[in-house]
Design an enzyme around this catalytic site. Structure first.
Site, short mmCIF file in Angstrom:
data_model
loop_
_atom_site.label_atom_id
_atom_site.label_comp_id
_atom_site.label_asym_id
_atom_site.label_seq_id
_atom_site.Cartn_x
_atom_site.Cartn_y
_atom_site.Cartn_z
N ARG A 191 -1.80 13.54 7.44
CA ARG A 191 -2.11 13.09 5.69
C ARG A 191 -3.67 13.54 5.23
NH1 ARG A 191 -2.30 7.59 2.53
NH2 ARG A 191 -1.81 8.38 0.44
N ASP B 148 10.48 6.96 7.79
CA ASP B 148 11.90 7.46 8.57
C ASP B 148 12.32 6.37 9.43
OD1 ASP B 148 13.97 8.42 9.91
OD2 ASP B 148 12.89 9.90 11.01
N ASN C 77 -6.95 7.37 -1.68
CA ASN C 77 -7.15 7.33 -0.51
C ASN C 77 -7.68 5.91 0.13
OD1 ASN C 77 -6.84 10.17 -0.18
ND2 ASN C 77 -9.24 10.41 -0.97
N HIS D 104 6.60 13.57 5.62
CA HIS D 104 6.94 12.11 5.57
C HIS D 104 8.29 11.71 6.56
CE1 HIS D 104 5.17 11.59 1.17
NE2 HIS D 104 4.25 11.81 2.10
N THR D 105 8.43 12.57 7.66
CA THR D 105 9.13 12.13 8.61
C THR D 105 8.54 11.04 9.66
OG1 THR D 105 10.87 12.96 10.09
CG2 THR D 105 8.80 14.24 10.10
C1 HEM Z 1 4.55 15.79 -2.26
C2 HEM Z 1 3.54 15.03 -2.69
C3 HEM Z 1 3.23 13.75 -1.85
C4 HEM Z 1 3.20 12.63 -2.39
C5 HEM Z 1 3.39 11.96 -3.77
C6 HEM Z 1 2.73 11.80 -1.16
C7 HEM Z 1 2.46 10.38 -1.10
C8 HEM Z 1 2.05 9.62 0.15
C9 HEM Z 1 2.08 7.93 -0.25
C10 HEM Z 1 2.22 7.24 -1.62
C11 HEM Z 1 2.06 7.77 1.25
C12 HEM Z 1 1.77 6.32 1.62
C13 HEM Z 1 0.27 5.72 1.33
C14 HEM Z 1 0.19 4.26 1.36
O1 HEM Z 1 1.09 3.42 1.58
O2 HEM Z 1 -1.29 3.89 1.21
C15 HEM Z 1 2.01 8.86 1.79
C16 HEM Z 1 1.85 8.78 3.17
C17 HEM Z 1 1.93 9.93 4.16
N1 HEM Z 1 1.78 11.19 3.67
FE1 HEM Z 1 2.02 11.87 1.60
N2 HEM Z 1 2.47 12.49 0.09
C18 HEM Z 1 2.85 13.74 -0.68
C19 HEM Z 1 2.76 14.65 0.30
C20 HEM Z 1 2.42 14.93 1.57
C21 HEM Z 1 2.01 16.20 2.50
C22 HEM Z 1 2.12 17.50 1.86
C23 HEM Z 1 1.78 15.56 3.86
C24 HEM Z 1 1.33 16.37 4.90
C25 HEM Z 1 1.58 17.84 4.93
C26 HEM Z 1 1.81 14.08 3.81
C27 HEM Z 1 1.82 13.29 4.73
C28 HEM Z 1 1.69 12.00 4.76
C29 HEM Z 1 1.83 11.01 5.82
C30 HEM Z 1 2.01 11.74 7.42
C31 HEM Z 1 1.82 9.73 5.45
C32 HEM Z 1 1.81 8.53 6.29
C33 HEM Z 1 0.29 8.35 6.89
C34 HEM Z 1 0.30 7.01 7.66
O3 HEM Z 1 1.01 6.46 8.04
O4 HEM Z 1 -1.02 6.70 7.81
N3 HEM Z 1 2.02 13.68 2.24
N4 HEM Z 1 2.06 9.85 1.32
#
Ligand code: HEM
Length: 327
Positions: free
Chosen positions: A70, A247, A102, A201-202
């Site tokens: 992320r 997931d 962030n 998001h897997t």
């Molecule tokens: C398509 C639009 C996207 C939205 C709206 C989005 C939104 C979010 C949100 C709201 C969270 C949780 C944040 C929290 O609870 O503090 C999250 C976590 C995450 N996102 Fe996304 N995301 C998007 C695309 C992506 C992309 C493109 C990637 C990587 C290529 C990504 C990777 C991740 C990962 C791996 C997590 C988990 C991080 C952790 O556990 O620390 N996301 N995302």
């Protein structure tokens, strides 16, 4: 590439090269002056150092792999992949770390610091923080069971960061499908690439605050899934920071379960389920759900392409010695 040239032998080389540029993600990186051999002479050990530090971090806490993936996305979407997200706020600018998407959310800064200090000990002042994040995210995907790819290298680090740009560029969990397509199109990424990249998001976790609206207010959610999440995430009275896996079947495995979940109306965020809600991405989601190899290939290509996002021409850059501050 060979396939493309063999099939198109009637065209001139220049036309073919242009066609390859349109079709192949690495071309964007090549245009940006990146190369997979960038550190072959100046820091040949960088790959090994990055992989070993990320491997240790993931062994200690698998979620850290997700957090690093992320970090790369949030870096690249704000003024290009320039490690701007790593800069601490200063008296002269309010950076990205404390921007809405962030703060209290993005993690992994310490892992990047640990890599950087080992890389600096091996080859001082050579490898950018932006390249370290690109390599680390590739390794995180692979260490969690996902694909691997060659990382295009040679990025430079920004000398400033913008909280305002972070707030404007990073999509939020309430986004509609159309706004997600538009946000990625604004970065030169197609709807297909957006859907593939969302497959990240897997792995990882989200806070209750991010999915409360979905589990109490939406109809297109599996009832058992919603009921279980309500145990973690109360409707009122706190719990904003309580975590749930994206997931819940294979929370730390980088596989295609994200897409299977969407088909089963088990998307965690509103924005996730928007990719399978009677809209333009439904057919692709079904394909990825049924074909792990197709997802893995598309994801790897899209990560290379996203990694080619560069700061605007003329932006001052450097190779930072400490990823948290300018030299
Ligand atoms: C398509 C639009 C996207 C939205 C709206 C989005 C939104 C979010 C949100 C709201 C969270 C949780 C944040 C929290 O609870 O503090 C999250 C976590 C995450 N996102 Fe996304 N995301 C998007 C695309 C992506 C992309 C493109 C990637 C990587 C290529 C990504 C990777 C991740 C990962 C791996 C997590 C988990 C991080 C952790 O556990 O620390 N996301 N995302």
């Amino acid at each position: 590439m060979g396939f493309l040239f063999a099939r198109s032998s009637g065209y001139s080389f220049v036309a073919l090269a242009l066609l390859a540029c349109v079709l192949l993600a690495p071309c964007q990186a090549a245009k940006a002056g990146l190369s997979i051999k960038f550190y072959a002479k100046t820091c040949p050990g960088v790959d090994t150092i990055v992989r070993s530090v990320v491997a240790q971090a993931v062994a200690k806490e698998p979620r850290m792999g997700a957090s690093i993936i992320r970090l790369f996305f949030h870096d690249c979407f704000v003024n290009g992949c320039d490690a701007s997200i790593l800069l601490d706020d200063t008296l002269t600018f309010t950076g990205e770390k404390n921007a809405g998407a962030n703060i209290n959310s993005v993690r992994g800064y310490e892992v990047i610091d640990a890599i950087k200090s080992q890389v600096e000990a091996a080859c001082k002042g050579v490898v950018s923080c932006a390249d370290i994040v690109a390599l680390a995210s590739r390794d995180a995907v692979n260490l969690l069971g996902g694909p691997t790819w060659n990382v295009q290298l040679g990025r430079k680090d920004s000398r400033t960061a913008s909280g305002t740009a972070a707030n404007a560029n990073l999509p939020g969990p309430a986004s509609s499908g159309a706004s997600l397509v538009a946000a990625f199109a604004g970065k030169g990424l197609s709807a297909r690439e957006m859907t593939a990249l969302s497959g990240a998001h897997t792995v990882g976790r989200a806070r209750c605050l991010m999915f409360r609206g979905r589990i109490y207010g939406e109809a297109n959610i599996n009832a058992t899934f919603a009921a279980a999440l309500r145990q973690t995430c109360p409707q009122s009275g706190g719990g904003d920071g309580n975590l749930a896996p994206f997931d819940d079947q294979t929370p730390d495995a980088f596989d295609n379960a994200y897409f299977k979940n969407l088909v089963a109306q088990r998307g965690l965020l509103h924005s996730d389920q928007e990719l399978f809600n009677g809209g333009s991405q439904d057919a692709l989601v079904r394909k990825y759900a049924g074909n792990a190899g197709m997802f893995a290939g598309d994801f790897a290509k899209a990560m290379v392409k996203m990694g080619g996002l560069m700061p605007a021409a003329g932006t001052p850059t450097e190779v930072r010695l400490n990823c948290r501050k300018v030299n």
